[in-house]
Design a protein around this motif. Structure first.
Motif, PDB file in Angstrom:
ATOM      1  N   VAL A 173      -4.075   4.795   9.683  1.00 53.81           N
ATOM      2  CA  VAL A 173      -3.335   3.700   9.110  1.00 53.81           C
ATOM      3  C   VAL A 173      -4.257   3.347   7.865  1.00 53.81           C
ATOM      4  O   VAL A 173      -5.691   2.440   8.345  1.00 53.81           O
ATOM      5  N   TYR A 174      -3.879   2.888   6.630  1.00 55.27           N
ATOM      6  CA  TYR A 174      -5.138   2.445   5.779  1.00 55.27           C
ATOM      7  C   TYR A 174      -4.415   0.425   5.671  1.00 55.27           C
ATOM      8  O   TYR A 174      -3.135   1.223   4.956  1.00 55.27           O
ATOM      9  N   TYR A 175      -5.082  -0.208   5.255  1.00 51.12           N
ATOM     10  CA  TYR A 175      -4.467  -1.293   4.850  1.00 51.12           C
ATOM     11  C   TYR A 175      -5.198  -2.349   3.424  1.00 51.12           C
ATOM     12  O   TYR A 175      -6.670  -1.869   3.680  1.00 51.12           O
ATOM     13  N   CYS A 176      -4.549  -2.435   2.863  1.00 50.98           N
ATOM     14  CA  CYS A 176      -5.449  -3.671   1.365  1.00 50.98           C
ATOM     15  C   CYS A 176      -5.670  -4.551   2.289  1.00 50.98           C
ATOM     16  O   CYS A 176      -4.731  -5.206   2.835  1.00 50.98           O
ATOM     17  N   ALA A 224       1.061  -1.085   0.394  1.00 53.49           N
ATOM     18  CA  ALA A 224      -0.078  -0.511  -0.084  1.00 53.49           C
ATOM     19  C   ALA A 224       0.928   1.544  -0.090  1.00 53.49           C
ATOM     20  O   ALA A 224       2.429   1.337   0.758  1.00 53.49           O
ATOM     21  N   SER A 225       0.094   2.210  -0.852  1.00 47.00           N
ATOM     22  CA  SER A 225       1.295   3.844  -0.630  1.00 47.00           C
ATOM     23  C   SER A 225       0.034   4.981  -1.125  1.00 47.00           C
ATOM     24  O   SER A 225      -1.024   4.717  -1.466  1.00 47.00           O
ATOM     25  N   GLY A 226       0.711   6.457  -0.712  1.00 43.70           N
ATOM     26  CA  GLY A 226      -0.491   7.387  -1.426  1.00 43.70           C
ATOM     27  C   GLY A 226      -0.504   8.084  -0.225  1.00 43.70           C
ATOM     28  O   GLY A 226      -1.543   9.212  -0.275  1.00 43.70           O
ATOM     29  N   PHE A 258      -4.723 -12.505   2.945  1.00 46.68           N
ATOM     30  CA  PHE A 258      -3.227 -11.165   3.032  1.00 46.68           C
ATOM     31  C   PHE A 258      -3.822  -9.536   3.468  1.00 46.68           C
ATOM     32  O   PHE A 258      -4.583  -9.097   2.501  1.00 46.68           O
ATOM     33  N   TRP A 259      -2.677  -9.310   3.597  1.00 44.89           N
ATOM     34  CA  TRP A 259      -2.642  -7.638   4.481  1.00 44.89           C
ATOM     35  C   TRP A 259      -1.524  -7.309   3.413  1.00 44.89           C
ATOM     36  O   TRP A 259      -0.233  -7.799   3.622  1.00 44.89           O
ATOM     37  N   CYS A 301      -2.670   0.049  -4.129  1.00 44.66           N
ATOM     38  CA  CYS A 301      -2.286  -1.108  -3.688  1.00 44.66           C
ATOM     39  C   CYS A 301      -1.587  -1.936  -4.502  1.00 44.66           C
ATOM     40  O   CYS A 301      -2.783  -2.556  -5.395  1.00 44.66           O
ATOM     41  N   ALA A 302      -0.248  -1.935  -4.217  1.00 44.47           N
ATOM     42  CA  ALA A 302       0.012  -2.642  -5.531  1.00 44.47           C
ATOM     43  C   ALA A 302       0.315  -4.414  -5.362  1.00 44.47           C
ATOM     44  O   ALA A 302       0.717  -4.623  -4.015  1.00 44.47           O
TER      45      ALA A 302
END
Length: 125
Positions: free
Chosen positions: A92-95, A5-7, A114-115, A21-22
């Motif tokens: 905090v944001y999680y994909c 995750a980024s951004g 998967f996280w 989320c790549a």
């Protein structure tokens, strides 16, 4: 599958931000995808989810109409477009990826296999 995750960043109330989320290791077309967040002192909570094809989405009531989840299977990436950000969106944001559902989605955290590692979003007032 590995998720990155980024951004995230520091923005002002009312601003917009797009999280990415790549995925690597496997194509995300094999997974329903979701975004969750954990605010300071709170439990992790569901934000948004999208089915494998992108044909079905679901959102938490707190973000409905402001956030949009989008997937680009060709780029192996899922996005969370966040508009009209509020200080209470600070977290905090999680994909996450769910391998079980083919056409449906889930808001349940422990149904995701998967996280990613999380990206911090801070919204100042």
């Amino acid at each position: 599958v590995q998720l990155q995750a980024s951004g995230g960043g520091l923005v002002q109330a009312g601003d917009s931000l797009t999280l990415s989320c790549a995925a690597s290791g496997r194509t995300i077309s094999n997974y329903a995808m979701g975004w969750f967040r954990r605010a300071p002192g709170k439990e992790r909570e569901f934000v948004a989810t999208i089915s494998r094809s992108g044909g079905m989405t679901d959102y938490a009531d707190s973000v409905k109409g402001r956030f949009t989840i989008i997937r680009d299977n060709a780029k192996n990436t899922v996005y969370l477009r966040m508009n009209s950000l509020k200080p209470e969106d600070t977290a905090v944001y999680y994909c996450a990826a769910d391998s079980a559902r083919w056409t449906a989605t889930t808001k349940v955290e422990n149904e995701y296999d998967f996280w990613g590692q999380g990206t911090q979003v801070t919204v100042s007032s």
